[in-house]
Design a protein around this motif. Structure first.
Motif, PDB file in Angstrom:
ATOM      1  N   ALA A 108       0.834  -1.213   0.000  1.00  0.00           N
ATOM      2  CA  ALA A 108       0.000   0.000   0.000  1.00  0.00           C
ATOM      3  C   ALA A 108       0.864   1.257   0.000  1.00  0.00           C
ATOM      4  O   ALA A 108       0.589   2.205  -0.749  1.00  0.00           O
ATOM      5  CB  ALA A 108      -0.947  -0.002   1.197  1.00  0.00           C
ATOM      6  N   ALA A 109       1.908   1.279   0.839  1.00  0.00           N
ATOM      7  CA  ALA A 109       2.797   2.447   0.875  1.00  0.00           C
ATOM      8  C   ALA A 109       3.460   2.643  -0.481  1.00  0.00           C
ATOM      9  O   ALA A 109       3.562   3.770  -0.980  1.00  0.00           O
ATOM     10  CB  ALA A 109       3.862   2.275   1.957  1.00  0.00           C
ATOM     11  N   TYR A 110       3.882   1.561  -1.081  1.00  0.00           N
ATOM     12  CA  TYR A 110       4.551   1.634  -2.382  1.00  0.00           C
ATOM     13  C   TYR A 110       3.585   2.094  -3.476  1.00  0.00           C
ATOM     14  O   TYR A 110       3.919   2.984  -4.262  1.00  0.00           O
ATOM     15  CB  TYR A 110       5.146   0.269  -2.742  1.00  0.00           C
ATOM     16  CG  TYR A 110       5.777   0.257  -4.106  1.00  0.00           C
ATOM     17  CD1 TYR A 110       7.043   0.798  -4.309  1.00  0.00           C
ATOM     18  CD2 TYR A 110       5.106  -0.267  -5.201  1.00  0.00           C
ATOM     19  CE1 TYR A 110       7.627   0.810  -5.565  1.00  0.00           C
ATOM     20  CE2 TYR A 110       5.680  -0.258  -6.464  1.00  0.00           C
ATOM     21  CZ  TYR A 110       6.936   0.273  -6.638  1.00  0.00           C
ATOM     22  OH  TYR A 110       7.514   0.297  -7.883  1.00  0.00           O
ATOM     23  N   THR A 111       2.393   1.504  -3.545  1.00  0.00           N
ATOM     24  CA  THR A 111       1.458   1.877  -4.620  1.00  0.00           C
ATOM     25  C   THR A 111       0.955   3.305  -4.442  1.00  0.00           C
ATOM     26  O   THR A 111       0.731   3.997  -5.437  1.00  0.00           O
ATOM     27  CB  THR A 111       0.284   0.881  -4.735  1.00  0.00           C
ATOM     28  OG1 THR A 111      -0.380   0.768  -3.481  1.00  0.00           O
ATOM     29  CG2 THR A 111       0.760  -0.479  -5.208  1.00  0.00           C
ATOM     30  N   ASP A 112       0.793   3.773  -3.203  1.00  0.00           N
ATOM     31  CA  ASP A 112       0.423   5.175  -2.982  1.00  0.00           C
ATOM     32  C   ASP A 112       1.504   6.100  -3.541  1.00  0.00           C
ATOM     33  O   ASP A 112       1.210   7.078  -4.217  1.00  0.00           O
ATOM     34  CB  ASP A 112       0.219   5.476  -1.494  1.00  0.00           C
ATOM     35  CG  ASP A 112      -1.066   4.904  -0.941  1.00  0.00           C
ATOM     36  OD1 ASP A 112      -1.926   4.457  -1.728  1.00  0.00           O
ATOM     37  OD2 ASP A 112      -1.213   4.896   0.306  1.00  0.00           O
ATOM     38  N   TRP A 113       2.750   5.767  -3.234  1.00  0.00           N
ATOM     39  CA  TRP A 113       3.882   6.556  -3.740  1.00  0.00           C
ATOM     40  C   TRP A 113       3.955   6.484  -5.257  1.00  0.00           C
ATOM     41  O   TRP A 113       4.086   7.512  -5.929  1.00  0.00           O
ATOM     42  CB  TRP A 113       5.179   6.047  -3.116  1.00  0.00           C
ATOM     43  CG  TRP A 113       6.415   6.588  -3.737  1.00  0.00           C
ATOM     44  CD1 TRP A 113       6.982   7.804  -3.504  1.00  0.00           C
ATOM     45  CD2 TRP A 113       7.242   5.938  -4.712  1.00  0.00           C
ATOM     46  NE1 TRP A 113       8.121   7.944  -4.277  1.00  0.00           N
ATOM     47  CE2 TRP A 113       8.292   6.811  -5.017  1.00  0.00           C
ATOM     48  CE3 TRP A 113       7.185   4.695  -5.340  1.00  0.00           C
ATOM     49  CZ2 TRP A 113       9.288   6.484  -5.936  1.00  0.00           C
ATOM     50  CZ3 TRP A 113       8.179   4.365  -6.252  1.00  0.00           C
ATOM     51  CH2 TRP A 113       9.215   5.264  -6.542  1.00  0.00           C
ATOM     52  N   ALA A 114       3.847   5.283  -5.804  1.00  0.00           N
ATOM     53  CA  ALA A 114       3.956   5.092  -7.258  1.00  0.00           C
ATOM     54  C   ALA A 114       2.850   5.840  -7.997  1.00  0.00           C
ATOM     55  O   ALA A 114       3.078   6.365  -9.085  1.00  0.00           O
ATOM     56  CB  ALA A 114       3.915   3.604  -7.601  1.00  0.00           C
ATOM     57  N   GLY A 115       1.652   5.905  -7.402  1.00  0.00           N
ATOM     58  CA  GLY A 115       0.536   6.605  -8.029  1.00  0.00           C
ATOM     59  C   GLY A 115       0.797   8.089  -8.228  1.00  0.00           C
ATOM     60  O   GLY A 115       0.190   8.718  -9.091  1.00  0.00           O
ATOM     61  N   GLY A 116       1.707   8.653  -7.473  1.00  0.00           N
ATOM     62  CA  GLY A 116       2.040  10.071  -7.594  1.00  0.00           C
ATOM     63  C   GLY A 116       3.151  10.364  -8.582  1.00  0.00           C
ATOM     64  O   GLY A 116       3.489  11.531  -8.808  1.00  0.00           O
ATOM     65  N   LEU A 117       3.719   9.329  -9.173  1.00  0.00           N
ATOM     66  CA  LEU A 117       4.797   9.539 -10.142  1.00  0.00           C
ATOM     67  C   LEU A 117       4.239   9.961 -11.489  1.00  0.00           C
ATOM     68  O   LEU A 117       3.098   9.660 -11.829  1.00  0.00           O
ATOM     69  CB  LEU A 117       5.614   8.239 -10.314  1.00  0.00           C
ATOM     70  CG  LEU A 117       6.349   7.723  -9.089  1.00  0.00           C
ATOM     71  CD1 LEU A 117       6.985   6.371  -9.401  1.00  0.00           C
ATOM     72  CD2 LEU A 117       7.398   8.718  -8.625  1.00  0.00           C
ATOM     73  N   GLU A 119       4.104   9.778 -15.621  1.00  0.00           N
ATOM     74  CA  GLU A 119       4.286   8.731 -16.633  1.00  0.00           C
ATOM     75  C   GLU A 119       5.613   8.950 -17.319  1.00  0.00           C
ATOM     76  O   GLU A 119       6.041  10.081 -17.452  1.00  0.00           O
ATOM     77  CB  GLU A 119       3.141   8.773 -17.660  1.00  0.00           C
ATOM     78  CG  GLU A 119       1.815   8.310 -17.110  1.00  0.00           C
ATOM     79  CD  GLU A 119       1.787   6.848 -16.677  1.00  0.00           C
ATOM     80  OE1 GLU A 119       2.693   6.064 -17.050  1.00  0.00           O
ATOM     81  OE2 GLU A 119       0.869   6.484 -15.948  1.00  0.00           O
ATOM     82  N   PRO A 120       6.345   7.985 -17.749  1.00  0.00           N
ATOM     83  CA  PRO A 120       6.054   6.547 -17.738  1.00  0.00           C
ATOM     84  C   PRO A 120       6.520   5.865 -16.458  1.00  0.00           C
ATOM     85  O   PRO A 120       6.319   4.665 -16.293  1.00  0.00           O
ATOM     86  CB  PRO A 120       6.836   6.023 -18.936  1.00  0.00           C
ATOM     87  CG  PRO A 120       8.046   6.908 -18.996  1.00  0.00           C
ATOM     88  CD  PRO A 120       7.558   8.279 -18.548  1.00  0.00           C
ATOM     89  N   ALA A 125       6.447   1.542 -12.270  1.00  0.00           N
ATOM     90  CA  ALA A 125       6.447   1.292 -10.837  1.00  0.00           C
ATOM     91  C   ALA A 125       5.242   0.456 -10.423  1.00  0.00           C
ATOM     92  O   ALA A 125       5.383  -0.472  -9.619  1.00  0.00           O
ATOM     93  CB  ALA A 125       6.466   2.620 -10.068  1.00  0.00           C
ATOM     94  N   LEU A 126       4.073   0.744 -10.975  1.00  0.00           N
ATOM     95  CA  LEU A 126       2.885  -0.024 -10.640  1.00  0.00           C
ATOM     96  C   LEU A 126       2.967  -1.441 -11.212  1.00  0.00           C
ATOM     97  O   LEU A 126       2.475  -2.384 -10.595  1.00  0.00           O
ATOM     98  CB  LEU A 126       1.628   0.706 -11.118  1.00  0.00           C
ATOM     99  CG  LEU A 126       1.307   1.996 -10.357  1.00  0.00           C
ATOM    100  CD1 LEU A 126       0.163   2.745 -11.003  1.00  0.00           C
ATOM    101  CD2 LEU A 126       1.032   1.719  -8.884  1.00  0.00           C
ATOM    102  N   ARG A 127       3.580  -1.604 -12.360  1.00  0.00           N
ATOM    103  CA  ARG A 127       3.772  -2.942 -12.927  1.00  0.00           C
ATOM    104  C   ARG A 127       4.617  -3.792 -11.981  1.00  0.00           C
ATOM    105  O   ARG A 127       4.339  -4.962 -11.761  1.00  0.00           O
ATOM    106  CB  ARG A 127       4.430  -2.858 -14.305  1.00  0.00           C
ATOM    107  CG  ARG A 127       4.626  -4.213 -14.985  1.00  0.00           C
ATOM    108  CD  ARG A 127       5.414  -4.117 -16.287  1.00  0.00           C
ATOM    109  NE  ARG A 127       6.710  -3.446 -16.164  1.00  0.00           N
ATOM    110  CZ  ARG A 127       7.790  -3.976 -15.569  1.00  0.00           C
ATOM    111  NH1 ARG A 127       7.752  -5.167 -15.057  1.00  0.00           N
ATOM    112  NH2 ARG A 127       8.924  -3.302 -15.509  1.00  0.00           N
TER     113      ARG A 127
END
Length: 130
Positions: A108-117, A119-120, A125-127
């Motif tokens: 969850a911490a990682y996907t929250d962070w990745a969602g703010g990056l 593109e690409p 990161a989400l992959r």
């Protein structure tokens, strides 16, 4: 500590809230925090002559502020380190254990962070999180 005889911003900053901490790495913040804790405990060693040994309530506040700033900086550094671990084939179980989290908390911490990056980077990161 000084740099070329000049005090660094962290050494002269008055610390009453986490926002008062100038940009510094964790080691520098930990060193200053230790100085404040030593003053409070009366165990100051190698003190420059211009500094006094009398502890103040401001030492306790500064140590608390620096502890918070260190925690924030370390937590900000975790998701990019998780990404590197994933890129190198590590599992969520390994990452969670290393971070002191559950797998769900780490992901969850990682996907929250990745969602703010942007593109690409976000897609890559989400992959990795899958």
């Amino acid at each position: 500590m000084t740099s070329e005889g000049k005090p660094r911003a962290l050494d002269v900053a008055e610390l009453t809230a986490p926002g008062d901490v100038p940009s510094a790495d964790v080691v520098e913040m930990a060193h200053r925090r230790r100085r404040h804790q030593d003053r409070l405990a009366g165990t100051v060693r190698d003190l420059p002559p211009e500094e006094t040994v009398t502890p103040h309530g401001s030492d306790a506040i500064a140590a608390l502020v620096l502890g918070t700033a260190i925690t924030v900086q370390i937590s900000d550094e975790q998701p990019p380190l998780m990404r590197r671990a994933l890129q190198h084939g590590r599992t969520w179980s390994e990452i969670a254990m290393a971070a002191g989290l559950t797998v769900e908390q780490a992901r969850a911490a990682y996907t929250d962070w990745a969602g703010g990056l942007a593109e690409p980077d976000r897609a890559e990161a989400l992959r990795l999180a899958e």
